[in-house]
Design an enzyme around this catalytic site. Structure first.
Site, PDB file in Angstrom:
ATOM      1  N   TYR A   1       0.812  -1.218   0.000  1.00 40.40           N
ATOM      2  CA  TYR A   1       0.000   0.000   0.000  1.00 40.40           C
ATOM      3  C   TYR A   1       0.851   1.276   0.000  1.00 40.40           C
ATOM      4  O   TYR A   1       0.310   2.367   0.000  1.00 40.40           O
ATOM      5  CB  TYR A   1      -0.921   0.015   1.230  1.00 40.40           C
ATOM      6  CG  TYR A   1      -2.167  -0.828   1.086  1.00 40.40           C
ATOM      7  CD1 TYR A   1      -2.083  -2.204   0.888  1.00 40.40           C
ATOM      8  CD2 TYR A   1      -3.436  -0.250   1.153  1.00 40.40           C
ATOM      9  CE1 TYR A   1      -3.226  -2.984   0.761  1.00 40.40           C
ATOM     10  CE2 TYR A   1      -4.577  -1.026   1.023  1.00 40.40           C
ATOM     11  CZ  TYR A   1      -4.468  -2.385   0.833  1.00 40.40           C
ATOM     12  OH  TYR A   1      -5.604  -3.152   0.707  1.00 40.40           O
TER      13      TYR A   1
ATOM     14  N   LYS B   1       4.150 -15.069   3.640  1.00 42.87           N
ATOM     15  CA  LYS B   1       4.374 -15.972   2.511  1.00 42.87           C
ATOM     16  C   LYS B   1       5.882 -16.172   2.443  1.00 42.87           C
ATOM     17  O   LYS B   1       6.524 -15.920   1.413  1.00 42.87           O
ATOM     18  CB  LYS B   1       3.780 -15.349   1.233  1.00 42.87           C
ATOM     19  CG  LYS B   1       3.776 -16.242   0.020  1.00 42.87           C
ATOM     20  CD  LYS B   1       2.802 -17.412   0.109  1.00 42.87           C
ATOM     21  CE  LYS B   1       3.014 -18.339  -1.086  1.00 42.87           C
ATOM     22  NZ  LYS B   1       2.255 -19.611  -0.947  1.00 42.87           N
TER      23      LYS B   1
ATOM     24  N   ASP C   1      -1.773 -18.533   2.498  1.00 41.70           N
ATOM     25  CA  ASP C   1      -2.723 -19.398   1.781  1.00 41.70           C
ATOM     26  C   ASP C   1      -3.281 -20.470   2.711  1.00 41.70           C
ATOM     27  O   ASP C   1      -4.492 -20.701   2.771  1.00 41.70           O
ATOM     28  CB  ASP C   1      -2.087 -20.000   0.516  1.00 41.70           C
ATOM     29  CG  ASP C   1      -0.705 -20.582   0.728  1.00 41.70           C
ATOM     30  OD1 ASP C   1      -0.135 -20.424   1.835  1.00 41.70           O
ATOM     31  OD2 ASP C   1      -0.177 -21.213  -0.212  1.00 41.70           O
TER      32      ASP C   1
ATOM     33  N   ASP D   1      -5.686  -7.189   4.412  1.00 37.51           N
ATOM     34  CA  ASP D   1      -6.882  -6.732   3.697  1.00 37.51           C
ATOM     35  C   ASP D   1      -7.673  -7.934   3.200  1.00 37.51           C
ATOM     36  O   ASP D   1      -8.887  -8.029   3.380  1.00 37.51           O
ATOM     37  CB  ASP D   1      -6.468  -5.846   2.515  1.00 37.51           C
ATOM     38  CG  ASP D   1      -7.663  -5.402   1.695  1.00 37.51           C
ATOM     39  OD1 ASP D   1      -8.664  -4.971   2.304  1.00 37.51           O
ATOM     40  OD2 ASP D   1      -7.612  -5.519   0.456  1.00 37.51           O
TER      41      ASP D   1
ATOM     42  N   ASP E   1     -11.608  -9.925   4.782  1.00 35.66           N
ATOM     43  CA  ASP E   1     -12.893 -10.089   4.082  1.00 35.66           C
ATOM     44  C   ASP E   1     -13.385 -11.533   4.232  1.00 35.66           C
ATOM     45  O   ASP E   1     -14.566 -11.786   4.468  1.00 35.66           O
ATOM     46  CB  ASP E   1     -12.781  -9.724   2.594  1.00 35.66           C
ATOM     47  CG  ASP E   1     -13.167  -8.269   2.317  1.00 35.66           C
ATOM     48  OD1 ASP E   1     -12.936  -7.416   3.211  1.00 35.66           O
ATOM     49  OD2 ASP E   1     -13.709  -7.977   1.231  1.00 35.66           O
TER      50      ASP E   1
HETATM   51  C1  IPM Z   1     -10.347  -1.924   3.724  1.00 34.61           C
HETATM   52  C2  IPM Z   1     -10.647  -1.477   2.329  1.00 34.61           C
HETATM   53  C3  IPM Z   1      -9.577  -0.491   1.908  1.00 34.61           C
HETATM   54  C4  IPM Z   1      -8.242  -1.205   1.954  1.00 34.61           C
HETATM   55  C5  IPM Z   1      -9.806   0.145   0.517  1.00 34.61           C
HETATM   56  C6  IPM Z   1     -11.153   0.806   0.430  1.00 34.61           C
HETATM   57  C7  IPM Z   1      -8.710   1.108   0.176  1.00 34.61           C
HETATM   58  O1  IPM Z   1     -10.737  -2.558   1.473  1.00 34.61           O
HETATM   59  O2  IPM Z   1     -10.363  -1.077   4.624  1.00 34.61           O
HETATM   60  O3  IPM Z   1     -10.113  -3.116   3.937  1.00 34.61           O
HETATM   61  O4  IPM Z   1      -7.847  -1.886   0.992  1.00 34.61           O
HETATM   62  O5  IPM Z   1      -7.571  -1.083   2.985  1.00 34.61           O
HETATM   63 MN    MN Z   2     -10.566  -4.471   2.455  1.00 33.03          MN
END
Ligand code: IPM
Ligand code: MN
Length: 361
Positions: free
Chosen positions: A141, A193, A226, A250, A254
């Site tokens: 990032y 990794k 992974d 990140d 999710d």
């Molecule tokens: C998160 C989001 C952000 C990230 C995006 C919106 C830039 O996906 O907070 O996880 O990748 O950090």
């Molecule tokens: Mn995210």
């Protein structure tokens, strides 16, 4: 209003899409507990987001970062607008605040609340309760890289994964401390990794092993990212605290969010332990649900609880958690999916603030 009440200055950035609706409900609940526990929130709203960008061509005004430094905390809805190219608002607002305020930890609790539908058939709340500590200011990032011979057959794009000793060490140290404070399994798993990304992996593993010397009661473990994805589904009960780089963090959060019932409940904190932190749901701005009173505000409410905890209002934070548990376990909220909650965004906010005012301590 007693002038002697403790008061916190909160910058509120509703952002785009459903951001405004969910942050209104978050504030409703946070205000309910602030009244109950005797403190005040002085909020100031900022209109940073897609609409403002389309109108002015500016993501954050020049003074924004310095102004934000003057608050006790920041409460964010979501950024992302369908008429703005991907990356502009994310980098110009969200990442810029994370980086410039040096919010080097992205703290994402993964907790399955009772009564919540989730896709892991054989798992329950006793199995899914861990925390991901995501490095939040470097890695892939960092924005370092570039393009060469763009739009030709020879185009080259690089995007550097930047890992600094200082950045890794402070993140790993925070994670060790968190595991110690959490006082559950006292296990810290470094997720990397290291079998392929050997330079970065070596830096993370070596640093963690060195810092481990200061935390003799926390067990240090290593896992490839992974395989971690597999275990998050198969054996989530193995985990206590995971620490990982920005990109892996990140992605895995999710997945983690799905195992706790979905993005409707997953919250996160962008934390600078000695500065100004920012709290937000981990979901996006969901343009298609905007203005329909259907989005689930629980993630934002939960982020509000994390904000209060970080400000030192632990009792109020715990009460928010209790209100959420009551709403899910007693099936007041039927689902966490937008449009399927059995009530509207505002009604969920009303219910949670009622619970948060009434549940005994
Ligand atoms: C998160 C989001 C952000 C990230 C995006 C919106 C830039 O996906 O907070 O996880 O990748 O950090
Ligand atoms: Mn995210």
């Amino acid at each position: 209003m007693g002038g002697s009440k403790k008061s916190y200055k909160i910058a509120v950035i509703p952002g785009d899409g459903i951001g405004k609706e969910i942050i209104d409900e978050g504030l409703k609940v946070v205000e309910a507990v602030s009244e109950r526990y005797g403190f005040r929130l002085e909020t100031e709203e900022y209109d940073f987001g897609g609409e403002r960008y389309l109108r002015t061509g500016e993501t954050l005004p020049a003074s924004a970062i310095d102004e934000l430094r003057g608050f006790d905390s920041i409460y964010l809805g979501a950024v992302g607008h369908p008429e703005v190219a991907p990356g502009i608002l994310e980098k110009g607002i969200l990442l810029r605040i994370r980086f410039e305020l040096d919010q080097y930890i992205n703290l994402r609790p993964v907790k399955l609340y009772p009564g919540v539908w989730h896709p892991l058939r054989d798992k329950g709340p006793e199995h899914i309760d861990y925390v991901v500590v995501r490095e939040n200011t470097e890695g892939a990032y960092s924005g370092i890289g570039g393009t060469f011979k763009k739009s030709t057959a020879d185009e080259v794009a690089t995007q550097l994964d930047v890992n600094t000793r200082k950045g890794v060490e402070r993140c790993v140290r925070y994670a060790f401390e968190y595991s110690k404070k959490r006082n559950r399994k006292k296990t810290l798993t470094v997720v990397d990794k290291a079998n392929v990304l050997t330079y970065a992996g070596d830096l993370w593993r070596r640093t963690a092993s060195e810092v481990a010397g200061d935390f003799p009661d926390v067990k240090l473990d290593f896992a490839f990212v992974d395989a971690t994805c597999m275990w998050m589904v198969k054996n989530p009960e193995w985990f206590d605290v995971l620490v990982t780089n920005n990109m892996f963090g990140d992605i895995i959060t999710d997945l983690a969010a799905m195992t706790q019932g979905g993005l409707g409940i997953a919250a996160g904190g962008n934390i600078n332990p000695s500065g100004v932190s920012m709290f937000e749901p981990i979901h996006g701005s969901a343009p298609k649900y905007t203005g329909k009173n259907v989005a689930c505000p629980i993630a934002t409410v939960s982020a509000g609880g994390m904000m209060l905890e970080t400000l030192g209002e632990e009792k109020a934070a715990l009460m928010i958690e209790k209100a959420i548990v009551k709403a899910t376990s007693e099936k007041h909220v039927r689902s966490l999916e937008a449009g399927k909650m059995g009530m509207g965004t505002r009604e969920v906010g009303d219910l949670l603030s009622k619970f948060a005012s009434e549940i005994p301590d």
